[in-house]
Structures are given as C-alpha cells and as structure tokens.
Scaffold this active site. Structure first.
Site, PDB file in Angstrom:
ATOM      1  N   ASP A   1      69.075 -11.434  55.113  1.00 23.15           N
ATOM      2  CA  ASP A   1      70.824 -10.906  55.476  1.00 23.15           C
ATOM      3  C   ASP A   1      70.975  -9.546  54.809  1.00 23.15           C
ATOM      4  O   ASP A   1      70.948  -8.630  53.300  1.00 23.15           O
ATOM      5  CB  ASP A   1      72.280 -11.813  54.650  1.00 23.15           C
ATOM      6  CG  ASP A   1      73.252 -11.622  55.082  1.00 23.15           C
ATOM      7  OD1 ASP A   1      72.774  -9.968  55.629  1.00 23.15           O
ATOM      8  OD2 ASP A   1      74.830 -11.531  54.471  1.00 23.15           O
TER       9      ASP A   1
ATOM     10  N   ALA B   1      82.191 -21.404  58.841  1.00 23.43           N
ATOM     11  CA  ALA B   1      82.465 -22.585  60.764  1.00 23.43           C
ATOM     12  C   ALA B   1      83.181 -23.942  59.911  1.00 23.43           C
ATOM     13  O   ALA B   1      82.756 -24.367  60.670  1.00 23.43           O
ATOM     14  CB  ALA B   1      81.282 -22.550  60.817  1.00 23.43           C
ATOM     15  N   SER B   2      83.580 -23.179  58.434  1.00 23.87           N
ATOM     16  CA  SER B   2      84.692 -25.206  58.060  1.00 23.87           C
ATOM     17  C   SER B   2      85.716 -24.387  58.588  1.00 23.87           C
ATOM     18  O   SER B   2      86.257 -23.687  58.616  1.00 23.87           O
ATOM     19  CB  SER B   2      84.245 -24.005  56.306  1.00 23.87           C
ATOM     20  OG  SER B   2      82.875 -25.098  56.060  1.00 23.87           O
TER      21      SER B   2
ATOM     22  N   GLY C   1      84.184 -18.916  53.020  1.00 26.98           N
ATOM     23  CA  GLY C   1      85.327 -19.438  51.749  1.00 26.98           C
ATOM     24  C   GLY C   1      86.400 -20.268  52.678  1.00 26.98           C
ATOM     25  O   GLY C   1      86.418 -21.133  53.127  1.00 26.98           O
TER      26      GLY C   1
ATOM     27  N   SER D   1      82.074 -25.042  52.327  1.00 28.29           N
ATOM     28  CA  SER D   1      83.074 -24.514  52.509  1.00 28.29           C
ATOM     29  C   SER D   1      83.953 -26.100  52.055  1.00 28.29           C
ATOM     30  O   SER D   1      84.678 -27.118  51.335  1.00 28.29           O
ATOM     31  CB  SER D   1      84.635 -23.540  52.484  1.00 28.29           C
ATOM     32  OG  SER D   1      83.680 -22.355  51.749  1.00 28.29           O
TER      33      SER D   1
ATOM     34  N   ASP E   1      69.238 -19.208  52.582  1.00 31.45           N
ATOM     35  CA  ASP E   1      71.173 -18.641  53.554  1.00 31.45           C
ATOM     36  C   ASP E   1      70.908 -17.851  52.218  1.00 31.45           C
ATOM     37  O   ASP E   1      71.226 -17.757  51.624  1.00 31.45           O
ATOM     38  CB  ASP E   1      72.310 -19.813  52.780  1.00 31.45           C
ATOM     39  CG  ASP E   1      73.213 -19.512  53.853  1.00 31.45           C
ATOM     40  OD1 ASP E   1      73.403 -18.624  54.691  1.00 31.45           O
ATOM     41  OD2 ASP E   1      74.253 -19.549  53.125  1.00 31.45           O
ATOM     42  N   HIS E   2      71.217 -16.190  53.713  1.00 30.88           N
ATOM     43  CA  HIS E   2      71.429 -15.049  52.362  1.00 30.88           C
ATOM     44  C   HIS E   2      70.259 -14.682  52.114  1.00 30.88           C
ATOM     45  O   HIS E   2      71.323 -14.102  50.453  1.00 30.88           O
ATOM     46  CB  HIS E   2      72.390 -15.411  52.107  1.00 30.88           C
ATOM     47  CG  HIS E   2      74.336 -15.360  53.468  1.00 30.88           C
ATOM     48  ND1 HIS E   2      74.558 -14.740  54.548  1.00 30.88           N
ATOM     49  CD2 HIS E   2      74.753 -16.012  53.902  1.00 30.88           C
ATOM     50  CE1 HIS E   2      75.882 -14.547  54.522  1.00 30.88           C
ATOM     51  NE2 HIS E   2      75.881 -16.215  54.262  1.00 30.88           N
TER      52      HIS E   2
ATOM     53  N   SER F   1      71.777 -21.532  49.032  1.00 35.20           N
ATOM     54  CA  SER F   1      72.097 -19.691  49.210  1.00 35.20           C
ATOM     55  C   SER F   1      71.114 -19.339  47.895  1.00 35.20           C
ATOM     56  O   SER F   1      70.515 -20.328  47.045  1.00 35.20           O
ATOM     57  CB  SER F   1      73.209 -19.819  48.882  1.00 35.20           C
ATOM     58  OG  SER F   1      73.904 -20.289  47.526  1.00 35.20           O
TER      59      SER F   1
END
Ligand code: G3H
Ligand code: 13P
Ligand code: ZN
Length: 325
Positions: free
Chosen positions: A117, A229-230, A192, A273, A95-96, A58
């Site tokens: 993003d 998707a955690s 999260g 997460s 990421d992002h 990230s």
C-alpha cells in the site's frame, strides 16, 4: 528456500481465483483475522458454503499474533478445511503492507499474496515501491495487490480525513509500470465502523460506480479490489449498545451496493470490521447475561458461532462466492 514457500503450507496465490471471479461475476471474500476463533469461523463458513477464501493479516495483526504463528495457523486452516470435507482454495494475504521489507518478510515466511500500500506516497514513489515488491514476489509466484487513491479512515498507521478517489487516468500507467496482479481502488468506501456521516435512518450515498466504470474502460477485466467493505449490520450495533457499548451512528456499505460491485471486475472484497463487531456484540451479551462466567470458551464460542453465520450469509448473498471453490 523452495521456489514457492507457500506451497508447502497448502496455500494458493490469487491468480486463478481472480480469473474465475472476474469471469463469473462474483468476489472472493478477503476476511481479516487476528486470533484462533476468527480463523476457525472463516474456515468453517467457507468450507460449509464451498467458497474460495483469502485470509488476510494486517501489519498490526502480524505484530499482535506473530508472523511465524500466522504461518502455521494458515497451514492449520488448510488442514481443517480438508477435515471438514471441503476442497476450497485458501490464500494467505498481507493486508496493507507499507514497505518492501514487510512484504519480503511475508513472502519468505509463506504468504501467497501481499499488498503493498503505497497510497500514502507520491504517485512516483508508489510506483517505485510497488514495482520493487512485484519484482521480488514474482520469483516465488506470490501475487501482489497495489493501491491507487486513498480511503478515508485508518489504514494501519496512515489515517486520512477524506477519501481521494482513484484517478481513472492513472490506472493503466500504474498497472503497466508496476506489474501488479490486482489494484485496490477508492470509490467511496472507508475503513472502520463509521463510514458515512448520515443521520439515523438516512441512506448513505451510493458508491462511485461511475469512477469504477471509467477504471474498467482503461484496464478491461483487470482484477479490482474493494477495501472498507463492511456493512455494519445494525442488529449487532444494537446488541453492543444494549450491553454497555458505545457505537452510535455506526454505518457501513449497504449489501446491495457490494452485490452490484461483484458484477464488475471487483473480484476481492475486504471485510474486517463486521467480524470485529459480531465478536464484540456476542461477548458483551454473554458477559452481561452470564456474569458468573469466566471461561473464555463460554463467550468466545458463541462469538465464533455467530461469526460463522454472518460469513456464510456474506458468501451466499453478498459476494456470490458460495459454491465457487
Ligand atoms: O484495513 C484495515 C484493516 O481493517 C486492519 O486493521 O490495522 O487495525 O488490524 P488493523
Ligand atoms: P472494513 O473496515 O470495512 O471491514 O474494511 C476492511 C479492509 O479494508 C481491510 O483491508
Ligand atoms: Zn483495507
């Protein structure tokens, strides 16, 4: 600059990975990392399960770990997998990314894939910045992920109370105008460890597979990415809470829902997460049970071992990426 800065690191972009995953009904794991032990665990788990993998960073992780350090860690990951006897494709992904500048910097330093993003912007601004990133990344054969719709929770500095589902009527236009290689969508997941407001024991609401179906009708076979998707395994929440932590009512996406998603054009599943949770649980346990320990290897080692087991389980039983390298 070489035409593909990432090739000298032994990395690959996402093109072939996604093509095979969409056709094969599985998803490529996209695991976030910030440090050595997380990356060692990802490489070991994916090497042992013979799974392709996207290692992702990230904006915050890039600031924490240093972009140059990450470049060489990724190269180390490729070499380590080879030494473990695995011939698995590894992609290094931003990421992002939230600006053209950060995406450009990552392309230049050897990332083989970037996400721009633009979901916090208006539709037109999102199209414009995404298109600009694609035009730059194309020159180096770096893949680009865009996003339409907003996930609830924190996306780096962007935080949203509510998710705004992706509008199926926008996807064809967005993909056509920007030229992205994959599209992150919002169908009910969030970032999260507190994804749904449920009482203990209640089942969270299912993901909006109806929206996914509509999206797939508009852009058949186009690679779709699922963020947030955690699954937040309760076993680790219990360990955290038992040893002084405070993670009440933490809840994630049920594994069966993710398994179902992999059967569609969802071909990249983002998980951060769960890795954080496992590491924190094991560190808390060792520190509580062996208070005399002060060698980081003595608590980071068990955390790494447990993370390997969790990621192997995900590759084999949730994403279906095991033996797809
Ligand atoms: O999508 C968010 C990721 O989990 C990254 O989180 O910005 O705290 O590193 P971070
Ligand atoms: P989780 O917070 O559910 O792990 O999602 C991570 C993610 O989407 C990274 O981009
Ligand atoms: Zn995300």
């Amino acid at each position: 600059m070489s035409q593909k800065p990432y090739e000298e690191l032994g990395l690959v972009n996402t093109r072939e990975l996604f093509k095979k995953a969409v056709a094969g009904g599985y998803a490529i794991p996209a695991y976030n990392f910030n440090n050595l032990e997380q990356l060692q665990a990802i490489v070991t788990a994916c090497a042992e399960t013979n799974s392709p993998v996207i290692i992702q960073v990230s904006k915050g992780a890039r600031e924490y770990a240093n972009e140059t350090m990450l470049r060489y860690m990724a190269m180390g990951a490729v070499k380590m997998a080879q030494e473990l006897g695995a011939d698995i494709p590894i992609c290094l992904h931003l990421d992002h990314g939230d600006s053209f500048e950060i995406c450009k910097s990552c392309v230049d330093s050897g990332f083989s894939s970037v996400m721009i993003d633009g979901s916090a912007h208006s539709y037109d601004e999102n199209v414009a910045v995404t298109k600009k990133v694609v035009e730059y990344a194309r020159k180096f054969d770096v893949s680009v992920e865009g996003e339409l719709g907003v996930l609830a929770g924190v996306e780096d500095d962007v935080s949203s109370e509510e998710s705004h589902y992706t509008k199926p009527e926008e996807v064809e236009d967005f993909v056509g105008k920007t030229g992205v290689d994959s599209l992150a969508i919002s169908i009910g997941t969030s970032h999260g460890a507190f994804k749904f407001k449920c009482k203990p024991g209640e089942t969270p609401p299912p993901l909006r597979f109806d929206i996914l179906e509509k999206i797939e009708k508009k852009i058949p076979g186009f690679p779709i990415v699922l963020h947030g998707a955690s699954s937040i395994p309760q076993k680790y929440i219990e360990i955290v809470n038992k040893y002084g932590g405070k993670m009440e009512n933490a809840i994630g996406v049920p594994e069966e829902q993710l398994r179902k998603a992999t059967k569609s054009a969802v071909c990249k599943i983002n998980i951060d997460s769960d890795g954080r949770l496992v590491v924190t649980a094991m560190i808390r346990q060792v520190m509580a049970e062996q208070p005399e320990e002060f060698d980081p290897r003595k608590y980071l080692g068990p955390a790494r071992e447990e993370l390997i087991e969790l990621l192997k389980h995900k590759n084999k039983n949730v994403l279906g990426s095991a033996d797809k390298a």
